[in-house]
Structures are given as structure tokens and as C-alpha cells.
Design an enzyme around this catalytic site. Structure first.
Site, short mmCIF file in Angstrom:
data_model
loop_
_atom_site.label_atom_id
_atom_site.label_comp_id
_atom_site.label_asym_id
_atom_site.label_seq_id
_atom_site.Cartn_x
_atom_site.Cartn_y
_atom_site.Cartn_z
N HIS A 528 0.84 -1.20 0.00
CA HIS A 528 0.00 0.00 0.00
C HIS A 528 0.88 1.26 0.00
O HIS A 528 0.71 2.13 0.83
CB HIS A 528 -0.89 0.02 1.25
CG HIS A 528 -1.84 -1.10 1.36
ND1 HIS A 528 -2.44 -1.46 2.56
CD2 HIS A 528 -2.33 -1.97 0.42
CE1 HIS A 528 -3.25 -2.48 2.36
NE2 HIS A 528 -3.19 -2.82 1.07
N PRO A 529 1.83 1.38 -0.92
CA PRO A 529 2.75 2.52 -0.85
C PRO A 529 2.06 3.83 -1.19
O PRO A 529 1.13 3.88 -2.01
CB PRO A 529 3.82 2.17 -1.90
CG PRO A 529 3.07 1.35 -2.91
CD PRO A 529 2.10 0.53 -2.10
#
Length: 594
Positions: A528-529
Site C-alpha cells: 500500500h505505498p
């Protein structure tokens, strides 16, 4: 017919299906319409969009449908094959042609049980981007996340009151989603019982909702993009890499064109230029958007000077503030038939028959059945329940980068094809650790330097320990007792001074030192950058206009100033809807003033 013969038949049938899927997927590879022809490649487009992921696909759809301008969508990959539509086969795409297959730099504070201390960082490469590679989980958003943007980052336009309508607009219809039911398995029944048992806590229980329709992935590509692909004002340029943004300083700094590279059948690169008429919108994701900006001379002047990249505009926070959730998995075996995912279940003929006839069964979702979140206090956390009993060693090790001993310590019953159980995953919803994205050099075909810097903050360690202890409280509660659960505390040689000791398997309260050692060895990133071109730091609050560059916007997860308290995909789609509304409003005003 013996059970063994049934399984053999099931295996043959599944093998046939896999071959069929790959063949059909290959046949469908060249089906994109409106692809930009070679003789058009000197044309200018009013809107040039870089990246066909969640943000780019959503934005392209709305501009192609409602704008009076021409739109070009450039994507480094091609179309995803049919394999991407079958939910449970998602992991088989990782490390394939539709995955950038990034690796982190060696981690200082985590990843000690991973080869080279490097995390695998999958990112979608193709039309649909990571929305065609992710686990399809839908998240409605958490209002206080957006209010914190307003309060902590001075982003007055981004409160929940202002974003709620865009979240609704980005959300798929209820009929286009799949929600796990209470009676799906004994695990979902236990979670439902636990909701009542723990009603006195501030825990929020959710059964999983997926972007799945009729048993098939229903991503932003199906929801938004496909319906506009044949519109006359839209062109697509797949399998093309934007190598550099080219700027003009007259009358003020703005993007004038993009340099694009396409490899021919002989693997030789052909370069050409696309002119930008009105706006360039970069939607290349939290890793590659800052990479492209820095490679084009937008970033920290000292870093760019060291790499020999001519400075166009000094924005020192490009590539900084990288955030991601960090997961600590624990395997729990159960003494009843779940049913949960294992090799025997997957190879059973009825699994295939149910999927082909009605889109149901294990193949029709990814196996994440529900989650519990605590948003109260200073350390909000999440607990996710993945209904998998037998984890295939070769498959998981290839996409997680685990060393063999670490994997076998985490999943001690990996060899049992009929094992029933689940994985409980603990994470901190608002991690404080921050990493960065940098460059090896200015060449876009060279992977960026990605340092998530997991667990660099001691606050994240304390938060994750709290999440693990809450997960154990759930699993050992009376609501889960009918499952006869057994937590398998990993026996890692590097952590043996701290546990697990015999009493830990009875009392399930190992020391904080053991839990910290555990997370620093076997914890994995959530993929989930975000945050690397954050609103308020790199972008102004009028969505994502690059500070100091009038006609460049960023519309992807790199704009997120703080982590989302859940899966970020729906939030990125909502940001794209809002960006489209601003762009169309500007277009309307320009027409009125003309």
C-alpha cells in the site's frame, strides 16, 4: 471412486483450466482499441495521462466522456490476460509480465528473515495497473483520515465532509461487488460471534467486500475505462515508457512534451515526442511518479546534481515521505473443517464446477474473509483473517522472498495438503515510519531505489505488538473455541532467547522482546505505498498540481500525505474523480472566458 482418484481428476481438470486460461489470455492480448498509430506520434494531445492504473484509468474515463479535449493514455505495459480476472489466481500474476517485480533496498530495521533483507514490492504493469494485480478488497474510507489531512497538513479542501461524495462516486454498484456472508465458513461465523462478545471494545468488525462481479475481478478497468475505449477523443499508447518530461520556461515553467520509448520486435528502443496541449497528469504510482519527476529534473537539487541531471525545479520532498502498512502474519491451525483454502480443496472437482457454473467457491474470491479495526487511541491497528490452512511453500516463497527456515517456522504445517486453518495478520493502521524513493540514474528502464524503512519508528513496534495481542485475544476467545484453534508461534533460531517457550503455547502471552524479534524477521509490507509526492509538500491542494509547474498534476497514491486506515485503492479512485471535476471545471471556465 476413492478420494485419491477424485483429487487426481481434480488436479488434471485444474491443470487443463490453467492452460486454457493462459491460451485465451494470450489470444486476447492485442484487443485494445484506439491504439495510437505510428503516423500519429507527432500529434499533440490536450491531456496526456501517464499510467493506466487506478488513478489513470478512472481519470481517463471521465475526461474522455466529458471533456471537449483530446486525451492520450500512455501505459508501460499491455493488457492483462484473462488470468487476472480469476480472483484466487491473483498471486500467480506476481513476478510475471504484468508485474514490475520491484525489490526494496536491504532493510535496516526489518526483513531479517528475507533473502538479502529485501521486500518484494509488486506493482501492476499494464492497463488497469495494480487494480488488476491487487487482492480486490474494497474499503469505504475512514473519515478521520481525511480530517487529519485538513488538521495536520493544512489541507483545508480535503476533509471527510468534502471527500465523502467523491468516495461514493468512485464506489462500484452493490451488484458489482461481492460480500462475504456470515455463513461462508466457520471462521466467518466465529467472527460474527466475536462481534457480540467484544461489543464493549471500540473494535469495528467487517466481513470482506470485494471488487468482484459474478466471480470475476471487477476493477477500475471494468468499472470506468472499458466503456470509453472507443471514444473518438481518446487514444491509447500501450507498452510505451515515458522516459522524460520536457519543460519550457516561457512564459512560466510548464511541461511542453513527453519523451516516449517503445521497444520494437528486435528489442531496440524507438523514441518519439508527444506534445502536451493543456495538462500532463502523472499517474504512475508511488514508486514511479517520483522516479519520473526526478529523472526529468524535478526534485532535490543536490541529489539531481550528483546524478548529473539538469535541474528544472527544486522540490526537495519529491520521493520522500514513503509510507506503507506492515503486516505480521501468524498461522492458526483449527481442529474442524472450515472449510479453508488448502491444496485438497482447490483440486476438488466441485471447486472448478462451482466457479464455472456460478462464480462461487474458493476460486471466486481471494480468501480474506474479514477484518477487525481499532481506530481509538494513538495507535490504531487492524487484524485481518485470511482463510488458508495449507500454504504452498514454493508459491509463497517466490512472492514474499522468505528464506526457507523463516517460511517453515511461520508455516510449520506447510507440507500437509489437507490442513485446515487461517492466517491472522496484524498491522498498524497509521504507521509512523517513513521511507523514500530514489534513483540509480536518470534512466527510467532502471528500477528506482525503494526504501520503505519499515519499523524505523519505535511507535510502530509498540502499535504492532498491541495489534498482535488483540488478535490473540480474539483467537483464544469463546467465540473461536468451536474451531479448536492452535496458534503456531514461530520458532526462529534468531529469536530463541526470547521465545517461544512452552508456556507461550499455553498462555499465549509471549514477551514483547519475542514479538518484536518476530516482526523484525517475518513481517511483510502490505503493498500500500503512498506519500512520495504528497499533497501540501510536493503538490498544492488543488489536486495535485505540482508546486511551481503550472500544468502538471499527480493523481495516484503518491499524493496521499498520510496512510489510509485500510486498503487505499478506493481512495485513489476517489481522488481521480475529484481531479476530473477540477479539470473539467477549469475547462468550462476557460470556455466561458474565451
Amino acid at each position: 471412486v476413492s478420494p485419491k482418484e477424485i483429487l487426481i481428476f481434480g488436479g488434471i481438470l485444474m491443470g487443463f483450466l490453467s492452460v486454457l486460461v493462459l491460451l485465451v489470455g494470450t489470444l486476447l492480448k492485442d484487443s485494445l482499441p484506439n491504439v495510437l498509430a505510428p503516423e500519429e506520434r507527432q500529434f499533440a494531445f490536450d491531456y496526456v495521462i501517464v499510467g493506466a492504473g487506478t488513478g489513470g484509468s478512472t481519470l481517463t474515463s471521465l475526461l474522455a466522456k466529458h471533456s471537449n479535449g483530446s486525451v492520450l493514455l500512455i501505459e508501460a505495459g499491455g493488457p492483462f490476460g484473462l488470468l487476472s480476472r480469476i480472483p484466487l489466481l491473483t498471486t500467480f500474476q506476481q513476478k510475471g509480465i504484468n508485474d514490475w517485480s520491484f525489490l526494496s533496498v536491504p532493510q535496516t530495521h526489518s526483513s531479517r528473515g528475507l533473502i538479502g533483507r529485501k521486500q518484494c514490492l509488486p506493482r501492476g504493469k499494464g492497463v488497469g495497473g495494480s487494480a488488476n494485480l491487487n487482492y480486490m478488497l474494497h474499503f469505504d474510507g475512514h473519515g478521520p483520515d481525511f480530517d487529519s489531512w485538513r488538521d495536520l497538513h493544512n489541507l483545508s479542501d480535503w476533509s471527510w465532509a468534502q471527500m465523502r461524495s467523491f468516495m461514493e462516486a468512485a464506489k462500484a454498484k452493490q451488484s458489482d461487488m461481492f460480500e462475504v456472508t456470515r455463513d461462508y465458513s466457520k471462521l466467518t461465523e466465529a467472527l460474527d460471534e466475536a462481534q457480540g462478545q467484544f461489543a464493549h471494545k471500540d473494535w469495528v468488525f467487517r466481513r470482506s467486500r470485494y471488487n468482484i462481479k459474478n466471480g470475476l475481478r471487477h476493477s477500475v478497468q471494468q468499472q470506468f475505462l472499458n466503456s470509453v475505449l472507443k471514444r473518438p477523443n481518446l487514444r491509447l499508447l500501450p507498452e510505451a515508457l515515458v522516459k522524460r518530461i520536457q519543460f519550457s520556461s516561457s512564459p512560466h515553467l510548464h511541461a511542453s512534451s513527453v519523451l516516449v520509448g517503445i521497444k520494437n520486435e528486435e528489442n531496440k528502443e524507438q523514441e518519439f515526442t508527444i506534445d502536451v496541449g493543456r495538462e500532463l497528469i502523472v499517474c504512475a504510482g508511488a514508486y514511479q511518479t517520483p522516479q519520473l519527476l526526478m529523472a526529468s529534473g524535478i526534485g532535490d537539487s543536490h541529489m539531481l546534481d550528483k546524478l548529473g541531471i539538469p535541474l528544472q525545479h527544486h522540490l526537495p520532498l519529491v520521493g520522500q515521505n514513503l509510507h506503507d502498512h506492515f503486516n505480521v502474519p501468524l498461522f492458526v491451525s483449527i481442529g474442524v473443517t472450515g472449510p479453508t483454502l488448502n491444496q485438497n480443496t482447490l483440486l476438488h472437482p466441485m471447486t472448478l464446477i462451482n466457479f464455472l457454473s456460478s462464480g462461487t467457491g474458493p476460486l471466486g474470491n481471494f480468501g480474506v474473509l474479514g477484518n477487525v479495526a481499532s481506530h481509538g487511541g494513538s495507535s490504531p491497528f487492524g487484524i485481518t483473517f485470511f482463510g488458508a490452512g495449507a500454504i504452498d511453500e514454493a508459491a509463497l516463497m517466490s512472492i514474499s522472498n522468505f528464506k526457507g527456515p523463516a517460511f517453515r517456522a511461520l508455516f510449520p504445517r506447510y507440507y500437509n495438503a489437507s490442513q485446515e486453518g487461517f492466517v491472522v495478520i496484524s498491522s498498524c493502521l497509521q504507521p509512523q515510519s517513513r521511507g523514500s524513493v530514489g534513483l540509480f540514474n536518470r534512466h527510467m528502464r532502471r528500477n528506482p531505489l525503494i526504501d520503505p524503512n519499515y519499523l524505523s519508528s519505535e511507535e510502530d513496534v509498540a502499535c504492532t505488538i498491541g495489534a498482535i495481542r488483540s488478535a490473540v485475544e480474539l483467537v483464544t476467545s469463546s467465540s473461536f473455541a468451536p474451531l479448536h484453534p492452535r496458534i503456531h508461534w514461530p520458532k526462529l533460531a534468531e529469536c530463541s532467547n526470547f521465545g517461544p517457550f512452552e508456556r507461550d503455547f499455553l498462555e499465549h502471552h509471549p514477551s514483547d522482546h519475542y514479538l518484536e524479534c518476530l516482526m523484525r524477521h517475518i513481517g511483510l509490507g502490505s503493498h500500500h505505498p503512498g506519500g512520495t509526492c504528497a499533497l501540501g509538500n510536493v503538490l498544492d491542494s488543488q489536486l495535485s498540481r505540482l508546486q511551481g509547474v503550472g500544468n502538471v498534476r499527480v493523481v495516484d497514491a503518491s499524493a496521499l500525505p498520510r496512510p489510509i486506515s485500510g486498503n487505499p485503492n478506493s481512495v485513489v479512485a476517489a481522488i481521480a474523480v475529484r481531479a476530473a471535476s477540477w479539470i473539467l471545471k477549469s475547462e468550462l471556465q476557460a470556455g466561458t472566458n474565451a
